[in-house]
Design a protein around this motif. Structure first.
Motif, short mmCIF file in Angstrom:
data_model
loop_
_atom_site.label_atom_id
_atom_site.label_comp_id
_atom_site.label_asym_id
_atom_site.label_seq_id
_atom_site.Cartn_x
_atom_site.Cartn_y
_atom_site.Cartn_z
N ILE A 103 5.75 -2.07 0.82
CA ILE A 103 4.83 -2.10 0.09
C ILE A 103 3.46 -2.98 0.19
CG2 ILE A 103 4.70 -1.12 -3.14
CD1 ILE A 103 7.24 -1.01 -2.59
N ASP A 104 3.74 -4.72 -0.37
CA ASP A 104 2.39 -5.56 -0.75
C ASP A 104 1.19 -5.54 0.43
OD1 ASP A 104 4.08 -6.60 -2.70
OD2 ASP A 104 4.84 -8.25 -1.18
N ASN A 107 -0.29 -1.67 -0.50
CA ASN A 107 -1.02 -1.58 -1.24
C ASN A 107 -2.51 -3.07 -1.03
OD1 ASN A 107 -0.52 -0.54 -3.70
ND2 ASN A 107 1.52 -2.56 -3.90
N VAL A 110 -4.56 -1.07 1.33
CA VAL A 110 -5.96 0.44 0.27
C VAL A 110 -6.27 -0.90 -0.26
CG1 VAL A 110 -5.37 1.19 -2.32
CG2 VAL A 110 -3.43 1.90 0.20
N GLY A 111 -6.47 -1.77 -0.58
CA GLY A 111 -7.58 -2.51 -0.83
C GLY A 111 -8.59 -3.26 -0.28
N ALA A 133 -6.59 6.94 1.86
CA ALA A 133 -5.98 5.36 0.05
C ALA A 133 -5.13 6.20 -0.27
CB ALA A 133 -6.81 5.05 -0.39
N TYR A 136 -1.56 6.92 1.78
CA TYR A 136 -0.92 5.08 1.58
C TYR A 136 0.09 4.97 0.31
CZ TYR A 136 -3.53 3.76 5.48
OH TYR A 136 -3.13 3.67 6.85
N ARG A 137 -0.57 5.45 -1.29
CA ARG A 137 -0.53 5.03 -2.00
C ARG A 137 1.08 6.21 -2.77
NH1 ARG A 137 -6.06 5.18 -3.85
NH2 ARG A 137 -6.50 2.74 -4.43
N ILE A 140 3.46 3.59 -0.93
CA ILE A 140 3.96 2.60 -1.27
C ILE A 140 5.43 3.65 -2.35
CG2 ILE A 140 2.99 1.46 -3.03
CD1 ILE A 140 0.95 1.13 -1.93
#
Length: 156
Positions: A103-104, A107, A110-111, A133, A136-137, A140
């Motif tokens: 998850i990290d 994230n 995506v950032g 993105a 990926y969300r 997550i």
């Protein structure tokens, strides 16, 4: 050389040089045998488990969208993840941290994509526009929703 930097920032603890994108699409096969690993543009210093988390995400793959592509429901994904971790010989006590680390890692990805897109990098602007993105969300959210089951499967 002094002005050069890693595409992705170093991620402590600095144990190895992570590939950054160790996934099936970056492995070269010849007759079913691995003959090479390619695409090191996202290589960066980091922890073994940081790179392993992304590899598990891609190779199992732990994704909401893969079931529709006949890559299996969650139970099959967990079995593939276990097979990968067994081959890697990751100790059981380290496996429970992997879902959170995935998850990290996602994230962070995506950032990075959104930051690069905002800075005008065409490739990432296109990726964000095409919905990468968002995928990926969703993944997550999928991993977070099934975190307990994934941990139980990886450590049981």
């Amino acid at each position: 050389m002094k002005d050069q930097k890693w595409q992705l920032p170093p991620r402590p603890p600095l144990e190895v040089i992570c590939h950054g994108d160790f996934a099936p699409y970056n492995v070269v096969l010849n007759g079913g045998e691995v003959t090479g690993i390619i695409d090191f543009e996202t290589a960066h210093p980091g922890a073994r488990c940081w790179d392993l988390a992304y590899a598990i995400y891609r190779w199992a793959p732990l994704s909401a969208d893969v079931a529709a592509k006949d890559l299996g429901e969650l139970d099959i994904q967990i079995l593939r993840a276990c097979s990968f971790l067994n081959a890697y010989d990751l100790p059981t006590e380290q496996r429970s941290a992997l879902p959170g680390m995935i998850i990290d890692r996602l994230n962070a990805l995506v950032g990075f994509m959104e930051s690069e897109a905002a800075d005008g990098v065409e490739r990432y602007r296109r990726n964000v526009e095409e919905g990468h993105a968002d995928i990926y969300r969703r993944d997550i959210a999928y991993i977070a929703e099934h975190r307990s089951k994934i941990i139980a499967g990886l450590t049981g």
